[in-house]
Motif scaffolding. Structure first.
Motif, PDB file in Angstrom:
ATOM      1  N   LYS A  22       0.932  -1.176   0.133  1.00 43.40           N
ATOM      2  CA  LYS A  22       0.049  -0.128   0.042  1.00 43.40           C
ATOM      3  C   LYS A  22       0.727   1.260  -0.066  1.00 43.40           C
ATOM      4  O   LYS A  22       0.571   2.229  -0.601  1.00 43.40           O
ATOM      5  CB  LYS A  22      -1.071   0.017   1.422  1.00 43.40           C
ATOM      6  N   LEU A  23       1.892   1.251   0.908  1.00 42.24           N
ATOM      7  CA  LEU A  23       2.889   2.386   0.910  1.00 42.24           C
ATOM      8  C   LEU A  23       3.570   2.758  -0.504  1.00 42.24           C
ATOM      9  O   LEU A  23       3.994   3.700  -0.680  1.00 42.24           O
ATOM     10  CB  LEU A  23       3.712   2.293   2.144  1.00 42.24           C
ATOM     11  N   ARG A  24       3.889   1.614  -1.291  1.00 37.84           N
ATOM     12  CA  ARG A  24       4.506   1.717  -2.383  1.00 37.84           C
ATOM     13  C   ARG A  24       3.549   2.455  -3.331  1.00 37.84           C
ATOM     14  O   ARG A  24       3.981   3.491  -4.200  1.00 37.84           O
ATOM     15  CB  ARG A  24       4.497   0.435  -3.047  1.00 37.84           C
ATOM     16  N   ASN A  25       2.269   2.373  -3.351  1.00 33.82           N
ATOM     17  CA  ASN A  25       1.274   3.329  -3.896  1.00 33.82           C
ATOM     18  C   ASN A  25       1.276   4.735  -3.663  1.00 33.82           C
ATOM     19  O   ASN A  25       0.990   5.435  -4.414  1.00 33.82           O
ATOM     20  CB  ASN A  25       0.083   2.715  -3.782  1.00 33.82           C
ATOM     21  N   TYR A  26       1.733   5.018  -2.481  1.00 35.85           N
ATOM     22  CA  TYR A  26       2.034   6.591  -2.022  1.00 35.85           C
ATOM     23  C   TYR A  26       3.257   6.833  -2.323  1.00 35.85           C
ATOM     24  O   TYR A  26       3.623   8.039  -2.191  1.00 35.85           O
ATOM     25  CB  TYR A  26       1.781   6.325  -0.448  1.00 35.85           C
TER      26      TYR A  26
END
Length: 52
Positions: A22-26
């Motif tokens: 999920k943080l990769r998407n951010y």
């Protein structure tokens, strides 16, 4: 693990890998990991992230 979205709402994750994805998407990527020793019987993993 407390991570909030842009509106200040807590994000919930099924696992640590789910959180990293999920943080990769951010715009973050995993930079390093290590174990932080709290005492003789307890330790915790630490994930160091960096902005892409």
């Amino acid at each position: 693990m407390n991570v909030r979205d842009d509106d200040g709402n807590d994000l919930l994750f099924n696992s640590r890998v789910d959180c990293l994805n999920k943080l990769r998407n951010y715009g973050y990527e995993l930079f390093s990991t290590y174990t932080d020793v709290i005492d003789n019987d307890n330790n915790r993993p630490v994930y160091v992230l960096k902005r892409k």
